[in-house]
Write an enzyme that holds these catalytic residues in place. Structure first.
Site, PDB file in Angstrom:
ATOM      1  N   CYS A  35       0.805  -1.226   0.000  1.00  0.00           N
ATOM      2  CA  CYS A  35       0.000   0.000   0.000  1.00  0.00           C
ATOM      3  C   CYS A  35       0.837   1.275   0.000  1.00  0.00           C
ATOM      4  O   CYS A  35       0.307   2.363  -0.168  1.00  0.00           O
ATOM      5  CB  CYS A  35      -0.887   0.015   1.234  1.00  0.00           C
ATOM      6  N   CYS A 104      -0.948  -5.200   7.189  1.00  0.00           N
ATOM      7  CA  CYS A 104      -0.693  -3.957   7.922  1.00  0.00           C
ATOM      8  C   CYS A 104       0.055  -4.232   9.232  1.00  0.00           C
ATOM      9  O   CYS A 104       0.845  -3.408   9.683  1.00  0.00           O
ATOM     10  CB  CYS A 104      -1.999  -3.234   8.210  1.00  0.00           C
TER      11      CYS A 104
END
Ligand code: FES
Length: 124
Positions: A35, A104
């Site tokens: 990301c 994440c």
């Protein structure tokens, strides 16, 4: 079902140990290729223990919550213990992350590892 657990929301809204340490013993720097988000992990080590840890997170809610939880897991641990903290430990302590958000939690675990590796390299 809610996307995030109450724990994740709590750590996202009130991140623990967010910010920088002025004179750190090492700074871990990681980026997430998925990301493009980033994290900086500052550590202060005393007698082989993480005496202080702070994190700057440039990322999503799951990354902020993972960073916060990782600092709670790492604080006060020996270098060897802190090195063993994995993304699964961070996600489990947060009572789980959605599968699409597991990457994440990598940032937090990898940022901590990077800081520890740099600390150990400098000490040598
Ligand atoms: Fe980038 Fe979560 S989407 S760290």
């Amino acid at each position: 079902m809610a996307l995030y657990s109450e724990k994740v929301l709590d750590h996202f809204r009130n991140p623990r140990n967010a910010g920088r340490i002025a004179d750190p013993d090492a700074i871990g720097e990681v980026g997430n290729p998925v990301c493009g988000d980033m994290m900086h992990v500052y550590i202060k080590v005393k007698e082989n223990r993480i005496e202080d840890i702070k994190v700057e997170t440039f990322g999503c809610a799951a990354a902020v919550a993972s960073a916060s939880m990782m600092t709670e897991l790492a604080m006060g641990k020996t270098i060897e213990e802190a090195k063993q903290i994995t993304r699964d430990d961070v996600a489990a302590a947060l009572e789980g992350l959605p599968p699409t958000k597991m990457h994440c939690s990598n940032l937090a675990a990898d940022g901590l590892k990077d800081a520890i590796e740099k600390y150990l390299k400098e000490k040598r």
